[in-house]
Write a protein that holds these residues in place. Sequence first.
Motif, PDB file in Angstrom:
ATOM      1  N   GLY A  58     -29.977 -52.246 -36.283  1.00  0.00           N
ATOM      2  CA  GLY A  58     -28.908 -52.418 -37.261  1.00  0.00           C
ATOM      3  C   GLY A  58     -28.232 -51.286 -37.649  1.00  0.00           C
ATOM      4  N   LYS A  59     -28.604 -49.961 -37.201  1.00  0.00           N
ATOM      5  CA  LYS A  59     -27.771 -48.790 -37.583  1.00  0.00           C
ATOM      6  C   LYS A  59     -26.480 -48.937 -36.689  1.00  0.00           C
ATOM      7  CE  LYS A  59     -31.762 -45.713 -38.564  1.00  0.00           C
ATOM      8  NZ  LYS A  59     -32.852 -46.676 -38.301  1.00  0.00           N
ATOM      9  N   GLU A  60     -25.570 -48.312 -37.697  1.00  0.00           N
ATOM     10  CA  GLU A  60     -24.061 -48.565 -37.129  1.00  0.00           C
ATOM     11  C   GLU A  60     -23.573 -47.125 -37.346  1.00  0.00           C
ATOM     12  OE1 GLU A  60     -21.212 -52.149 -38.133  1.00  0.00           O
ATOM     13  OE2 GLU A  60     -21.132 -50.592 -39.827  1.00  0.00           O
ATOM     14  N   ILE A  61     -23.024 -46.850 -36.070  1.00  0.00           N
ATOM     15  CA  ILE A  61     -22.435 -45.545 -35.985  1.00  0.00           C
ATOM     16  C   ILE A  61     -20.657 -45.696 -35.645  1.00  0.00           C
ATOM     17  CG2 ILE A  61     -24.241 -44.324 -35.568  1.00  0.00           C
ATOM     18  CD1 ILE A  61     -23.458 -44.164 -32.480  1.00  0.00           C
ATOM     19  N   GLU A  62     -20.054 -44.760 -35.874  1.00  0.00           N
ATOM     20  CA  GLU A  62     -18.513 -44.739 -35.347  1.00  0.00           C
ATOM     21  C   GLU A  62     -18.508 -43.489 -34.359  1.00  0.00           C
ATOM     22  OE1 GLU A  62     -14.228 -44.957 -37.296  1.00  0.00           O
ATOM     23  OE2 GLU A  62     -15.389 -43.472 -38.009  1.00  0.00           O
ATOM     24  N   ARG A 121     -14.223 -33.316 -27.188  1.00  0.00           N
ATOM     25  CA  ARG A 121     -14.401 -33.358 -28.526  1.00  0.00           C
ATOM     26  C   ARG A 121     -15.125 -34.822 -28.567  1.00  0.00           C
ATOM     27  NH1 ARG A 121      -9.440 -32.836 -32.581  1.00  0.00           N
ATOM     28  NH2 ARG A 121      -9.414 -35.314 -32.196  1.00  0.00           N
ATOM     29  N   TYR A 122     -16.305 -34.832 -29.396  1.00  0.00           N
ATOM     30  CA  TYR A 122     -17.274 -35.774 -29.387  1.00  0.00           C
ATOM     31  C   TYR A 122     -17.683 -36.028 -30.871  1.00  0.00           C
ATOM     32  CZ  TYR A 122     -20.177 -39.356 -27.760  1.00  0.00           C
ATOM     33  OH  TYR A 122     -21.009 -40.636 -27.407  1.00  0.00           O
ATOM     34  N   GLN A 123     -17.274 -36.983 -31.534  1.00  0.00           N
ATOM     35  CA  GLN A 123     -17.795 -37.094 -32.953  1.00  0.00           C
ATOM     36  C   GLN A 123     -18.308 -38.525 -33.185  1.00  0.00           C
ATOM     37  OE1 GLN A 123     -14.816 -38.001 -36.265  1.00  0.00           O
ATOM     38  NE2 GLN A 123     -14.635 -35.914 -36.312  1.00  0.00           N
ATOM     39  N   VAL A 124     -19.561 -38.164 -33.921  1.00  0.00           N
ATOM     40  CA  VAL A 124     -20.453 -39.139 -34.389  1.00  0.00           C
ATOM     41  C   VAL A 124     -20.462 -39.415 -35.806  1.00  0.00           C
ATOM     42  CG1 VAL A 124     -22.720 -40.295 -34.260  1.00  0.00           C
ATOM     43  CG2 VAL A 124     -21.714 -39.228 -32.159  1.00  0.00           C
ATOM     44  N   THR A 125     -20.363 -40.605 -36.600  1.00  0.00           N
ATOM     45  CA  THR A 125     -20.290 -40.833 -37.849  1.00  0.00           C
ATOM     46  C   THR A 125     -21.357 -41.856 -38.339  1.00  0.00           C
ATOM     47  OG1 THR A 125     -18.212 -40.021 -38.094  1.00  0.00           O
ATOM     48  CG2 THR A 125     -19.203 -41.191 -40.004  1.00  0.00           C
TER      49      THR A 125
END
Length: 772
Positions: free
Chosen positions: A131-135, A153-157
């Motif tokens: 259920g964890k959600e990332i962008e 450039r690799y971005q995780v939020t």
Amino acid sequence: MKQYLKLDEWSIIEDSFDPTTHEISESIFSIGNGFMGQRANFEEQYSGASLQGSYMAGVYYPDKTRVGWWKNGYPEYFAKVLNSTNWIGINVFIEGTALDLAKCNVKDFVRELNMKEGYLSRSFVATLEDGKEIEVKTIRFVSITRHEIGAIRYQVTPLNFSGSITVVPYLDGDVQNKDSNYEEKFWLEVEKSAASDLSYLTLKTKKLDFHITSIMAFDVYKSDEKLDIEPSLTEREKYVASEFTVHAEQGIPLTLYKYVANVTSRNYGLGELVPAGKNSLLAAKAAGFEALLAEQAVAWNEKWKGSDIIIEGDVSAQQAVRFNIFQLNQTYSGEDDRLNIGPKGFTGEKYGGSTYWDTEAYCVPFYLSTAESDIARNLLIYRYKHLEKAKENARKLGFTKGALFPMVTMNGEECHNEWEITFEEIHRNGAIAYAIYNYVNYTGDKSYLGQYGLEVLVEISRFWEQRVNYSAAKGKYVILGVTGPNEYENNVNNNWYTNRIAVWTLEYTLEVISYLKANEEAHYLELADKLKLQDEEMKQWKTIIDNMYYPYDEERQVFLQQDGFLDKELIPVKDLAPEHLPINQNWSWDRILRSCYIKQADVLQGLYFLGDRYDMETKKRNFDFYEPLTVHESSLSPCLHVILACELGYQDKAYEMYLRTARLDLDNYNNDTEDGCHITSMAGTWMSIVQGFGGLRVKDGELILHPFIPSHWKSFSFKVMFRGSRLKVNVTDNNVTVTNETETSVSIKVYDQSYTVSSLGEVQVLRSAVTI
């Protein structure tokens, strides 16, 4: 054919994730800079169907030729550009669970190839099983100003949680080619080092001893704060990695900047690879990602200044032509005359990434018109440097003199593994001769003839002299046992195009000899002595020219593709049931060979090359006869039909064929884009507009334009470099405007009327006042 890409004038956009089209997208969204290229594989691990592809120009491998039994003269190997170190890899773990788009719910997925500024971006929201959600948002590019550098450039939020995120940037050399025989791997490890500041991996090929060193470094930011990272380091066979874990906070982006330098032994000594790679890498890292991205935008803006085509009123056509131009500029820069153009460029493995006759027939015109003349000149010099190998190729087939340039090559040796191509598709020699003529005719650079051109022309002519037979029955010279451009015919006698281009080559060689005798006599005598050029052989060339046999049908007044062509049952393609098409995927090879169907322009190839030798009625009769029998199952086919249809006034047919060549890969017309894009067909797209709709030709040193505009376009424009000037040609329903963007005046002809376009000047021609 599934159209799933959004229409946009400057970008290729995929706005949802579909695993069934992912490998097609990996091809279409590829990036490159002429020295290296990268398919649009995901940075993070992906367990779905994927063709991993990272390629370095000029690094290849002689894979085993697989044939049932050996033939004298047969190539010993099939060359292929190698899938090399996977430098883009960045594995991501969310509290121990791997991010894998094949195993999570994906929404808001957008993949975009920004052609204006030269980068690939991707964004999506992923929901993991817990259920964890990332962008995730990524941008990557390979620099066209720093040829050894790639940057990501690799971005995780985290969107609905705070917790640990583990990131593993790595270099992986344990790769193989999809098309390798017996699943063989081609790389051996030389050395490696994983360190907190930078890591590197050096591999070498099992044969030919090419070395490649990949070096990576990275920075990590949480929001705008740079983190001081002490990564865990991993070294295993052909693999180095750094691993770090960060406590990420909900809504706060974690950003990795990964910089990689890829250097090869083609450009450096073995002891220089690591130091040279480090220097390139550290300079790029010091500049920073945003500065590198800005450099990229400026450099691509310069490329577009010289090569852009603008279409007003048809977004589909606009997107397509820019995509093709973009891929051409990514594939070949012209700065290294040891390099050439593979039919798939840096987008896939099919055809081995080798050089074919496609370069001379289809790519040279693009580079002649969109770049300085030395770029196209280097394509010709590439063949000149292989002349000795071409002479060896002829000897292997039993000829005592002359040169046969290979159908497929990396280093001048033939390395194709189909006998009907290797031994029989000898018309490729004519395309190489024609490229010399095309270059000199377009640029006016006649110095090339004495420096390089004559030697190539003489050796090709010597090959043709021996390859012909004298037929006592016909009282003519014939050429037996060949395959023409229509590869759906093998081992035929007197393919019209082959006979015609052979004679044209002899004619042009004699013409060049005459020119050099008159204008560079001392130099000519040196060349004649070097080549041991004899009057007797030149007399024999003239005899062949005067007595060549050409198959011809008196009733239809058309050139016959080869002897016996009319023995076939002539059923137009339109009368075939749809389930038979494409025939190369639905018919046996035996059935194809016995059919009348034509893979690509054959007779029409000759009418395109030698268009000034034939009147409109001759072209019309042959086009009307052959086009209905053509299945266009070669990516090279539609563009020549566009050009000839434009010349004949067949506007609907021209536009139909244009869409087929322009959107061949974007719409996956031939159901094979997953193997890679069709780079040389992309050059054909440019030809379709400039030589087709624009009617561009060069005759007697003058640029000729005879444009027409498709009925639903509002306007179109293109730019061409011509003898020191850069011209912008804009065509509307009402007029043709030619603007000189340089200070070099130039003579042109528009609709058969001559004009001079002065320094920074403009000429406007009313289309209503001319007969089109």
